[in-house]
Design a protein around this motif. Structure first.
Motif, short mmCIF file in Angstrom:
data_model
loop_
_atom_site.label_atom_id
_atom_site.label_comp_id
_atom_site.label_asym_id
_atom_site.label_seq_id
_atom_site.Cartn_x
_atom_site.Cartn_y
_atom_site.Cartn_z
N ALA A 1 0.83 -1.20 0.00
CA ALA A 1 0.00 0.00 0.00
C ALA A 1 0.87 1.25 0.00
N LYS A 2 1.96 1.24 0.77
CA LYS A 2 2.85 2.39 0.82
C LYS A 2 3.51 2.63 -0.55
N GLN A 3 3.89 1.53 -1.21
CA GLN A 3 4.51 1.65 -2.53
C GLN A 3 3.52 2.20 -3.54
N LYS A 4 2.26 1.76 -3.49
CA LYS A 4 1.26 2.25 -4.44
C LYS A 4 0.96 3.72 -4.20
N ARG A 5 0.93 4.16 -2.94
CA ARG A 5 0.68 5.57 -2.65
C ARG A 5 1.83 6.44 -3.15
N ALA A 6 3.02 5.87 -3.24
CA ALA A 6 4.19 6.62 -3.70
C ALA A 6 4.16 6.86 -5.20
N ILE A 7 3.32 6.13 -5.94
CA ILE A 7 3.21 6.32 -7.39
C ILE A 7 2.42 7.60 -7.63
N THR A 8 3.02 8.54 -8.37
CA THR A 8 2.40 9.85 -8.57
C THR A 8 1.76 10.01 -9.94
N HIS A 9 2.02 9.08 -10.88
CA HIS A 9 1.48 9.18 -12.23
C HIS A 9 0.89 7.84 -12.65
N CYS A 10 -0.13 7.89 -13.51
CA CYS A 10 -0.73 6.66 -14.03
C CYS A 10 0.23 6.02 -15.04
N SER B 1 -7.87 5.43 -10.03
CA SER B 1 -7.84 5.46 -11.50
C SER B 1 -7.69 6.88 -12.01
N CYS B 2 -7.24 7.00 -13.25
CA CYS B 2 -6.97 8.29 -13.88
C CYS B 2 -8.19 8.73 -14.70
N ARG B 3 -8.71 9.93 -14.43
CA ARG B 3 -9.86 10.45 -15.18
C ARG B 3 -9.51 10.71 -16.64
N GLU B 4 -8.32 11.22 -16.92
CA GLU B 4 -7.92 11.52 -18.30
C GLU B 4 -7.87 10.24 -19.13
N CYS B 5 -7.33 9.17 -18.57
CA CYS B 5 -7.31 7.89 -19.29
C CYS B 5 -8.73 7.40 -19.55
N LYS B 6 -9.63 7.61 -18.59
CA LYS B 6 -11.04 7.21 -18.75
C LYS B 6 -11.69 8.01 -19.87
#
Length: 183
Positions: free
Chosen positions: A136-145, A165-170
């Motif tokens: 969970a900590k590693q996933k929170r560290a991801i700042t971009h899709c 999820s990313c709104r722009e990708c959607k």
């Protein structure tokens, strides 16, 4: 030399194991009390106080403990230790290693997964265990899709499966794959 087999010793008493398929020297050694079996398979870390399991480990680093001999079941040793020394794990809860800290390397390298000290185990809900976990900590560290769009409050939503999820990708996906009206 190829035909000579090395003598095995009993992990309980250190005696000679006469048959190659046996683990213990006798049925008596196989029926030792659980607390003695646990004590014979741990190494106490003087710094952390962890009871590090020296016996069999799973592929992800947790300690294995066989209950009921060869035909018995295998359980995680930290659960057996907790249930023996403290009592049953409450229904709906799982055990978390409280000795697992920020300093741990995480993953399969974390030595705390093999800790069976009941004082280092705490029954918690699965959701809390995930939040405390390294993944969970590693996933929170991801700042971009994966497509490179930044995760900002305006560009982020939680999907049906509970993932970010990313709104722009959607938006891009919806433009390429327009919804068909119901027939």
């Amino acid at each position: 030399m190829a035909g000579i087999k090395a003598n095995k010793t009993c992990p309980t008493c250190g005696g000679l194991v006469r048959r190659s398929r046996n683990i213990h020297c006798s049925k008596k050694c196989r029926r030792i009390p659980i607390h003695d079996r646990i004590a014979s398979q741990i190494e106490i870390d003087p710094i952390s106080g962890c009871w590090l399991w020296t016996g069999s480990l799973t592929s992800d680093g947790y300690a294995n403990f066989r209950i009921g001999g060869r035909s018995g079941r295998t359980s995680k040793a930290h659960i057996v230790s907790y249930e023996f020394y403290v009592g049953p794990v409450p229904t709906g809860y799982e055990l978390d290693h409280t000795c697992h800290t920020q300093a741990c390397p995480g993953g399969d390298l974390c030595r705390h997964r093999s800790c069976v000290n009941p004082a280092h185990l705490e029954p918690i809900l699965h959701a809390l265990n995930i939040i405390r976990g390294l993944a969970a900590k590693q996933k929170r560290a991801i700042t971009h899709c994966p497509k490179g769009h930044e995760y900002t409050p305006e560009n982020t939503y939680i999907n049906k499966r509970g993932h970010r999820s990313c709104r722009e990708c959607k938006r891009i996906y919806d433009r390429i794959h327009p919804r068909r009206p119901p027939v």
